[in-house]
Design a protein around this motif. Structure first.
Motif, short mmCIF file in Angstrom:
data_model
loop_
_atom_site.label_atom_id
_atom_site.label_comp_id
_atom_site.label_asym_id
_atom_site.label_seq_id
_atom_site.Cartn_x
_atom_site.Cartn_y
_atom_site.Cartn_z
N TRP A 264 35.83 37.20 46.46
CA TRP A 264 35.06 37.51 45.27
C TRP A 264 34.52 36.25 44.58
CZ3 TRP A 264 38.64 41.93 43.19
CH2 TRP A 264 38.18 43.15 43.70
N ARG B 101 34.39 43.48 39.72
CA ARG B 101 33.63 42.26 40.00
C ARG B 101 32.30 42.57 40.67
NH1 ARG B 101 36.99 37.70 39.58
NH2 ARG B 101 35.52 36.50 40.80
N THR C 292 32.64 38.00 36.83
CA THR C 292 33.90 38.64 36.52
C THR C 292 33.64 39.98 35.86
OG1 THR C 292 33.99 37.52 34.39
CG2 THR C 292 35.08 36.45 36.24
#
Length: 206
Positions: free
Chosen positions: A133, A142, A138
């Motif tokens: 990720w 995500r 964020t």
């Protein structure tokens, strides 16, 4: 041995071993050689088995989601976000124990492997390596979104043009307007007209 019955594996193996010599003395109908002689030559040409066992795997193409997850078998598996783009097709090579995700185009070093995961048991499981990720915003799941919320109400653009979304919102708002209800006789009084009736007029006596 078609049509024969055997009481055990050993009895069947013995019958097969007794049949093989007679079969190998016959001439094959395709290559017209004695089967036993051809078999000896073919066996001599066989190469030794490779040191690594043959990989039996399912192979599928799947698109990458905006959250760099790929759906397979009712589960989700992650790939590195920096190496893929949303909706890109990747190849899944799945064994009973592993799920390997490959790019369809090799990178500069000729490598196609993006990630390897243990195969999930059941359905609805997310198998994610957190480092995949890196590079995504964020937030929940995500997802590749900026987090900005588009306002539902927009002023009409120049020229009075209303977009399809605004027209739909206007229509929805119109359904919530309170509408007064009154009898039709009110309108008759306002216009000075007699109310409509279906009764036949009575005749005056002479």
């Amino acid at each position: 041995m078609s049509g024969r019955a055997f009481s055990s594996i050993e009895e069947m193996d013995a019958a097969f071993a007794a049949w093989v010599p007679s079969r190998r003395d016959q001439i094959h109908k395709t290559h017209r050689e004695v089967i036993g002689i051809r078999a000896t030559r073919d066996h001599a040409a066989l190469k030794p088995l490779p040191l690594t066992s043959y990989l039996v795997a399912e192979r599928h193409l799947r698109p990458v989601g905006k959250d760099c997850l790929v759906a397979f078998g009712g589960n989700l598996y992650s790939v590195p976000a920096r190496k893929v783009r949303p909706r890109q097709l990747v190849e899944i090579r799945a064994t009973k124990a592993q799920v390997m995700l490959h790019s369809t185009v090799p990178d500069a070093s000729g490598e196609t492997l993006l990630s390897t995961h243990p195969r999930a048991v059941g359905r609805g499981v997310r198998v994610v390596e957190e480092t995949h990720w890196d590079g995504l915003p964020t937030g929940k799941n995500r997802r590749t979104t900026t987090g900005e919320v588009t306002p539902l109400h927009r002023e009409p653009s120049a020229g009075g043009h209303v977009g399809p979304l605004q027209a739909l919102l206007n229509r929805a708002a119109a359904t919530r307007v309170e509408v007064g209800r009154r009898p039709l006789s009110v309108y008759d009084e306002l216009t000075g007209t007699r109310p409509f009736t279906t009764n036949s007029p009575t005749k005056e006596s002479s």
